[in-house]
Write a protein that holds these residues in place. Structure first.
Motif, PDB file in Angstrom:
ATOM      1  N   MET A   1       0.843  -1.200   0.000  1.00  0.00           N
ATOM      2  CA  MET A   1       0.000   0.000   0.000  1.00  0.00           C
ATOM      3  C   MET A   1       0.874   1.243   0.000  1.00  0.00           C
ATOM      4  SD  MET A   1      -3.050   1.482   0.205  1.00  0.00           S
ATOM      5  CE  MET A   1      -4.242   0.273   0.778  1.00  0.00           C
ATOM      6  N   TYR A   2       0.881   1.965  -1.121  1.00  0.00           N
ATOM      7  CA  TYR A   2       1.628   3.219  -1.216  1.00  0.00           C
ATOM      8  C   TYR A   2       0.815   4.346  -0.581  1.00  0.00           C
ATOM      9  CZ  TYR A   2       4.494   0.856  -4.768  1.00  0.00           C
ATOM     10  OH  TYR A   2       5.320  -0.011  -5.443  1.00  0.00           O
ATOM     11  N   ASP A   3       1.519   5.344  -0.084  1.00  0.00           N
ATOM     12  CA  ASP A   3       0.814   6.561   0.317  1.00  0.00           C
ATOM     13  C   ASP A   3       0.166   7.209  -0.898  1.00  0.00           C
ATOM     14  OD1 ASP A   3       1.339   6.535   3.077  1.00  0.00           O
ATOM     15  OD2 ASP A   3       3.309   7.450   2.789  1.00  0.00           O
ATOM     16  N   ALA A   4       0.886   7.216  -2.021  1.00  0.00           N
ATOM     17  CA  ALA A   4       0.356   7.856  -3.227  1.00  0.00           C
ATOM     18  C   ALA A   4       0.873   7.153  -4.467  1.00  0.00           C
ATOM     19  CB  ALA A   4       0.746   9.332  -3.266  1.00  0.00           C
ATOM     20  N   ILE A   5       0.014   7.073  -5.457  1.00  0.00           N
ATOM     21  CA  ILE A   5       0.419   6.666  -6.800  1.00  0.00           C
ATOM     22  C   ILE A   5       0.209   7.859  -7.715  1.00  0.00           C
ATOM     23  CG2 ILE A   5      -0.092   5.179  -8.773  1.00  0.00           C
ATOM     24  CD1 ILE A   5      -0.884   2.995  -6.807  1.00  0.00           C
ATOM     25  N   VAL A   6       1.248   8.209  -8.447  1.00  0.00           N
ATOM     26  CA  VAL A   6       1.189   9.311  -9.403  1.00  0.00           C
ATOM     27  C   VAL A   6       1.158   8.691 -10.796  1.00  0.00           C
ATOM     28  CG1 VAL A   6       2.296  11.391 -10.264  1.00  0.00           C
ATOM     29  CG2 VAL A   6       2.511  10.781  -7.839  1.00  0.00           C
ATOM     30  N   ILE A   7       0.094   8.966 -11.527  1.00  0.00           N
ATOM     31  CA  ILE A   7      -0.075   8.396 -12.864  1.00  0.00           C
ATOM     32  C   ILE A   7       0.269   9.465 -13.890  1.00  0.00           C
ATOM     33  CG2 ILE A   7      -1.641   7.233 -14.442  1.00  0.00           C
ATOM     34  CD1 ILE A   7      -3.345   6.447 -12.047  1.00  0.00           C
ATOM     35  N   GLY A   8       1.372   9.264 -14.602  1.00  0.00           N
ATOM     36  CA  GLY A   8       1.824  10.236 -15.595  1.00  0.00           C
ATOM     37  C   GLY A   8       3.122  10.875 -15.163  1.00  0.00           C
ATOM     38  N   ALA A   9       4.104  10.895 -16.069  1.00  0.00           N
ATOM     39  CA  ALA A   9       5.441  11.386 -15.715  1.00  0.00           C
ATOM     40  C   ALA A   9       5.906  12.508 -16.614  1.00  0.00           C
ATOM     41  CB  ALA A   9       6.448  10.228 -15.735  1.00  0.00           C
ATOM     42  N   GLY A  10       4.987  13.424 -16.909  1.00  0.00           N
ATOM     43  CA  GLY A  10       5.380  14.697 -17.478  1.00  0.00           C
ATOM     44  C   GLY A  10       5.792  15.623 -16.346  1.00  0.00           C
ATOM     45  N   PRO A  11       5.880  16.914 -16.587  1.00  0.00           N
ATOM     46  CA  PRO A  11       6.337  17.840 -15.538  1.00  0.00           C
ATOM     47  C   PRO A  11       5.458  17.821 -14.291  1.00  0.00           C
ATOM     48  CG  PRO A  11       5.526  19.032 -17.469  1.00  0.00           C
ATOM     49  CD  PRO A  11       5.673  17.608 -17.870  1.00  0.00           C
TER      50      PRO A  11
ATOM     51  N   GLY B   1       3.571  15.240 -13.046  1.00  0.00           N
ATOM     52  CA  GLY B   1       3.788  14.020 -12.301  1.00  0.00           C
ATOM     53  C   GLY B   1       5.172  13.929 -11.692  1.00  0.00           C
ATOM     54  N   LEU B   2       6.182  14.369 -12.430  1.00  0.00           N
ATOM     55  CA  LEU B   2       7.556  14.339 -11.916  1.00  0.00           C
ATOM     56  C   LEU B   2       7.704  15.225 -10.684  1.00  0.00           C
ATOM     57  CD1 LEU B   2       9.369  14.490 -15.353  1.00  0.00           C
ATOM     58  CD2 LEU B   2       9.528  12.575 -13.739  1.00  0.00           C
ATOM     59  N   GLN B   3       7.143  16.428 -10.745  1.00  0.00           N
ATOM     60  CA  GLN B   3       7.239  17.332  -9.597  1.00  0.00           C
ATOM     61  C   GLN B   3       6.440  16.799  -8.414  1.00  0.00           C
ATOM     62  OE1 GLN B   3       9.073  20.361  -9.092  1.00  0.00           O
ATOM     63  NE2 GLN B   3       8.428  19.762  -7.028  1.00  0.00           N
ATOM     64  N   ALA B   4       5.273  16.230  -8.690  1.00  0.00           N
ATOM     65  CA  ALA B   4       4.480  15.657  -7.597  1.00  0.00           C
ATOM     66  C   ALA B   4       5.259  14.561  -6.885  1.00  0.00           C
ATOM     67  CB  ALA B   4       3.160  15.110  -8.143  1.00  0.00           C
ATOM     68  N   ALA B   5       5.897  13.682  -7.660  1.00  0.00           N
ATOM     69  CA  ALA B   5       6.676  12.592  -7.067  1.00  0.00           C
ATOM     70  C   ALA B   5       7.849  13.135  -6.260  1.00  0.00           C
ATOM     71  CB  ALA B   5       7.166  11.650  -8.158  1.00  0.00           C
ATOM     72  N   LEU B   6       8.496  14.176  -6.766  1.00  0.00           N
ATOM     73  CA  LEU B   6       9.617  14.774  -6.046  1.00  0.00           C
ATOM     74  C   LEU B   6       9.161  15.347  -4.698  1.00  0.00           C
ATOM     75  CD1 LEU B   6      12.570  15.730  -5.916  1.00  0.00           C
ATOM     76  CD2 LEU B   6      11.871  17.783  -7.184  1.00  0.00           C
ATOM     77  N   THR B   7       8.070  16.079  -4.703  1.00  0.00           N
ATOM     78  CA  THR B   7       7.561  16.678  -3.469  1.00  0.00           C
ATOM     79  C   THR B   7       7.161  15.606  -2.459  1.00  0.00           C
ATOM     80  OG1 THR B   7       6.792  18.626  -4.678  1.00  0.00           O
ATOM     81  CG2 THR B   7       5.815  18.233  -2.520  1.00  0.00           C
ATOM     82  N   LEU B   8       6.493  14.563  -2.920  1.00  0.00           N
ATOM     83  CA  LEU B   8       6.101  13.476  -2.025  1.00  0.00           C
ATOM     84  C   LEU B   8       7.333  12.748  -1.480  1.00  0.00           C
ATOM     85  CD1 LEU B   8       3.131  12.193  -4.157  1.00  0.00           C
ATOM     86  CD2 LEU B   8       2.928  13.022  -1.807  1.00  0.00           C
ATOM     87  N   GLY B   9       8.334  12.539  -2.338  1.00  0.00           N
ATOM     88  CA  GLY B   9       9.550  11.869  -1.907  1.00  0.00           C
ATOM     89  C   GLY B   9      10.308  12.660  -0.860  1.00  0.00           C
ATOM     90  N   ARG B  10      10.332  13.964  -1.020  1.00  0.00           N
ATOM     91  CA  ARG B  10      11.048  14.802  -0.063  1.00  0.00           C
ATOM     92  C   ARG B  10      10.362  14.810   1.306  1.00  0.00           C
ATOM     93  NH1 ARG B  10      15.102  17.732  -1.248  1.00  0.00           N
ATOM     94  NH2 ARG B  10      14.653  19.212   0.435  1.00  0.00           N
ATOM     95  N   MET B  11       9.086  14.464   1.331  1.00  0.00           N
ATOM     96  CA  MET B  11       8.368  14.366   2.599  1.00  0.00           C
ATOM     97  C   MET B  11       8.275  12.923   3.079  1.00  0.00           C
ATOM     98  SD  MET B  11       7.983  17.449   3.265  1.00  0.00           S
ATOM     99  CE  MET B  11       7.048  17.252   4.781  1.00  0.00           C
ATOM    100  N   HIS B  12       9.095  12.054   2.469  1.00  0.00           N
ATOM    101  CA  HIS B  12       9.196  10.649   2.877  1.00  0.00           C
ATOM    102  C   HIS B  12       7.844   9.935   2.859  1.00  0.00           C
ATOM    103  CE1 HIS B  12      13.435  10.895   4.870  1.00  0.00           C
ATOM    104  NE2 HIS B  12      13.318  11.741   3.853  1.00  0.00           N
ATOM    105  N   ARG B  13       7.094  10.188   1.792  1.00  0.00           N
ATOM    106  CA  ARG B  13       5.839   9.492   1.566  1.00  0.00           C
ATOM    107  C   ARG B  13       6.057   8.435   0.494  1.00  0.00           C
ATOM    108  NH1 ARG B  13       1.948   9.765   5.465  1.00  0.00           N
ATOM    109  NH2 ARG B  13       1.843  11.885   6.318  1.00  0.00           N
ATOM    110  N   SER B  14       5.703   7.193   0.759  1.00  0.00           N
ATOM    111  CA  SER B  14       5.914   6.121  -0.212  1.00  0.00           C
ATOM    112  C   SER B  14       5.094   6.409  -1.467  1.00  0.00           C
ATOM    113  CB  SER B  14       5.533   4.773   0.390  1.00  0.00           C
ATOM    114  OG  SER B  14       4.177   4.759   0.786  1.00  0.00           O
ATOM    115  N   THR B  15       5.780   6.462  -2.580  1.00  0.00           N
ATOM    116  CA  THR B  15       5.179   6.942  -3.820  1.00  0.00           C
ATOM    117  C   THR B  15       5.568   6.043  -4.979  1.00  0.00           C
ATOM    118  OG1 THR B  15       5.311   9.234  -3.022  1.00  0.00           O
ATOM    119  CG2 THR B  15       5.022   8.909  -5.400  1.00  0.00           C
ATOM    120  N   LEU B  16       4.606   5.728  -5.815  1.00  0.00           N
ATOM    121  CA  LEU B  16       4.857   5.031  -7.076  1.00  0.00           C
ATOM    122  C   LEU B  16       4.523   5.971  -8.219  1.00  0.00           C
ATOM    123  CD1 LEU B  16       5.488   2.525  -8.800  1.00  0.00           C
ATOM    124  CD2 LEU B  16       3.060   1.887  -8.563  1.00  0.00           C
ATOM    125  N   LEU B  17       5.480   6.201  -9.105  1.00  0.00           N
ATOM    126  CA  LEU B  17       5.274   7.028 -10.298  1.00  0.00           C
ATOM    127  C   LEU B  17       5.198   6.105 -11.509  1.00  0.00           C
ATOM    128  CD1 LEU B  17       5.196   9.798 -11.772  1.00  0.00           C
ATOM    129  CD2 LEU B  17       7.699   9.691 -11.855  1.00  0.00           C
TER     130      LEU B  17
END
Length: 301
Positions: free
Chosen positions: A1-11, A13-29
């Motif tokens: 169970m991820y905290d968040a799944i980000v669907i799409g890796a344009g700008p 989605g990439l920024q969303a994943a970066l922000t979530l990662g910096r807050m140590h939230r388990s994220t799947l991009l």
């Protein structure tokens, strides 16, 4: 169970994943490899990266994400989203299913161009839609605008002070007399015949009608439309806007609890439509990630 799944890796989605990662939230991009600016050689109007190739931008962002242990990136397309807040199921093209407490949809839109032979082949390199992105590169050069006169008027207003001669071509039907008069008052030429084809000639564009041809530096499209690239808005029955985009609030929340959206597939109701901007898409991705973090904190406390 991820905290968040980000669907799409344009700008977005990439920024969303970066922000979530910096807050140590388990994220799947999830990166499908499909991007609205996939054919574009250079992106513009992006401070710090003006003129950079979009592929280079994405590669740099992917490399940066690799430094965050909480972010996993998969080169795979999502096919479905179902479930409810804290228990979403995301289907992947390989048949697997992953789970998340929250989801960000950042799959963008796709452009449907006028049915003109050759136009799709030039899209992103010699044919464009955004004056902010590609107008300056045509400074002082002759261009063509393709589409209905009323929609071309807006492009003329933006591009008229930048480019050289402008010729406007109808698609399918000839311009009405009133349309021709309106265009001529704008200081541009209105073609008397509809566009029949376009083709690349020595880094320029040859435009043909049934009885004439013209070579210009580039083509700006005033017709056409855009649509959701992915089926998730329909699957989840999200509230939509007249623009065809998903309605969101300031933090990317959609009408479905736990589902967020970012990028040019979504905008606030106070805006007439989305802006095709790498910078704004990334900002929207960051805001959606912050919205998810706020949401998770509220649920945890």
């Amino acid at each position: 169970m991820y905290d968040a799944i980000v669907i799409g890796a344009g700008p977005a989605g990439l920024q969303a994943a970066l922000t979530l990662g910096r807050m140590h939230r388990s994220t799947l991009l999830l990166d499908s490899g499909e991007y609205r600016n996939g054919t574009v050689l250079h992106m513009h109007n992006m401070v710090g990266a003006d003129g950079a190739p979009p592929a280079e931008f994405r590669a740099t962002a992917r490399a940066e994400l690799s430094a965050y242990d909480d972010v996993e990136v998969r080169d795979a397309a999502a096919t479905s989203v179902s479930g409810v807040e804290d228990a979403f199921l995301v289907g992947i093209a390989d048949g697997s299913v992953v789970e998340a407490r929250r989801v960000i949809i950042a799959t963008g839109v796709a452009d449907d161009l006028p049915d003109v032979p050759g136009l799709q082949d030039l899209w992103g390199t010699l044919a464009f839609s955004c004056p902010f992105c590609d107008g300056h590169e045509h400074a002082g050069k002759p261009i063509a605008i393709v589409g209905a006169a009323a929609r071309a008027e807006h492009l003329i207003g933006l591009l008229g002070r930048i480019v050289g001669d402008i010729t406007v071509f109808p698609v399918g039907e000839v311009f009405a007399d009133d349309d021709i008069r309106m265009l001529e008052t704008k200081g541009v030429r209105a073609s008397p015949a509809p566009l029949s084809s376009v083709e690349k000639v020595d880094d320029r564009v040859r435009i043909r009608t049934d009885d004439d041809e013209l070579v210009v530096a580039g083509v700006f499209v005033a017709s056409g439309s855009m649509r959701q690239r992915a089926p998730f808005a329909a699957q989840l029955e999200m509230r939509m806007l007249e623009s065809g985009c998903i309605e969101i609030d300031d933090f990317g929340r959609t009408s479905v609890p736990g589902i967020f959206a970012a990028g040019d597939l979504a905008h606030r109701a106070s805006l007439p439509g989305p802006m095709a901007s790498v910078l704004l898409a990334a900002a929207a991705g960051q805001l959606a990630a912050v919205g998810i973090i706020q949401s998770l904190l509220a649920a945890e406390h």
